[in-house]
Design a protein around this motif. Structure first.
Motif, PDB file in Angstrom:
ATOM      1  N   ILE A  82       6.501  -2.565  -5.778  1.00 41.33           N
ATOM      2  CA  ILE A  82       7.461  -1.487  -5.506  1.00 41.33           C
ATOM      3  C   ILE A  82       6.967  -0.168  -6.079  1.00 41.33           C
ATOM      4  N   ASN A  83       6.510  -0.178  -7.308  1.00 45.82           N
ATOM      5  CA  ASN A  83       6.128   1.079  -7.945  1.00 45.82           C
ATOM      6  C   ASN A  83       4.821   1.640  -7.390  1.00 45.82           C
ATOM      7  N   LEU A  84       3.882   0.789  -7.051  1.00 50.80           N
ATOM      8  CA  LEU A  84       2.672   1.288  -6.391  1.00 50.80           C
ATOM      9  C   LEU A  84       3.013   1.904  -5.031  1.00 50.80           C
ATOM     10  N   THR A  85       3.902   1.258  -4.308  1.00 50.51           N
ATOM     11  CA  THR A  85       4.334   1.794  -3.019  1.00 50.51           C
ATOM     12  C   THR A  85       4.982   3.157  -3.195  1.00 50.51           C
ATOM     13  N   LEU A  86       5.853   3.286  -4.190  1.00 52.91           N
ATOM     14  CA  LEU A  86       6.499   4.582  -4.441  1.00 52.91           C
ATOM     15  C   LEU A  86       5.485   5.667  -4.773  1.00 52.91           C
ATOM     16  N   ILE A  87       4.538   5.348  -5.623  1.00 50.48           N
ATOM     17  CA  ILE A  87       3.564   6.353  -6.046  1.00 50.48           C
ATOM     18  C   ILE A  87       2.590   6.698  -4.923  1.00 50.48           C
ATOM     19  N   ILE A  88       2.119   5.689  -4.197  1.00 46.14           N
ATOM     20  CA  ILE A  88       1.158   5.934  -3.123  1.00 46.14           C
ATOM     21  C   ILE A  88       1.784   6.746  -1.988  1.00 46.14           C
ATOM     22  N   PHE A  89       3.015   6.415  -1.650  1.00 48.42           N
ATOM     23  CA  PHE A  89       3.662   7.068  -0.519  1.00 48.42           C
ATOM     24  C   PHE A  89       4.610   8.183  -0.926  1.00 48.42           C
TER      25      PHE A  89
END
Length: 106
Positions: free
Chosen positions: A32-39
């Protein structure tokens, strides 16, 4: 002796379930957090309407959510890790022992 083996098996089974729960929590946290940061930029572009363009408060709110989520959730994950891997406080151990005795008597 058979009762002792069952007790050890139940404790081991509970430990494995706790470890599995922690690792599942960790995987979801990372995804979830990688997705938030990447996108992040894509999220900002998608959420900004004509009324919000250039509104620094709105952009600050999005930044707080993108970077605040891992921090706050990370604190919860840290507590979860301490519970699973760390030693339990004595009052928790006493409570568990009393509950085990109570249910064994039934």
């Amino acid at each position: 002796m058979k009762n002792n083996q069952n007790s050890k098996f139940e404790r081991a089974k509970l430990k494995v379930a706790n470890l599995k729960g922690f690792y599942n929590h960790l995987v979801v946290y990372i995804i979830i957090n990688l997705t938030l940061i990447i996108f992040k930029e894509k999220i900002i572009f998608t959420l900004i309407s004509k009324e919000a363009i250039g509104n620094p408060d709105f952009l600050h709110w999005i930044n707080w959510n993108v970077f605040g989520t891992p921090i706050i959730w990370g604190i919860g994950l840290l507590v979860h890790a301490i519970v699973v891997f760390g030693s339990k406080p004595s009052f928790v151990k006493k409570w568990e022992h009393k509950q085990l005795e109570k249910y064994m008597r039934e």
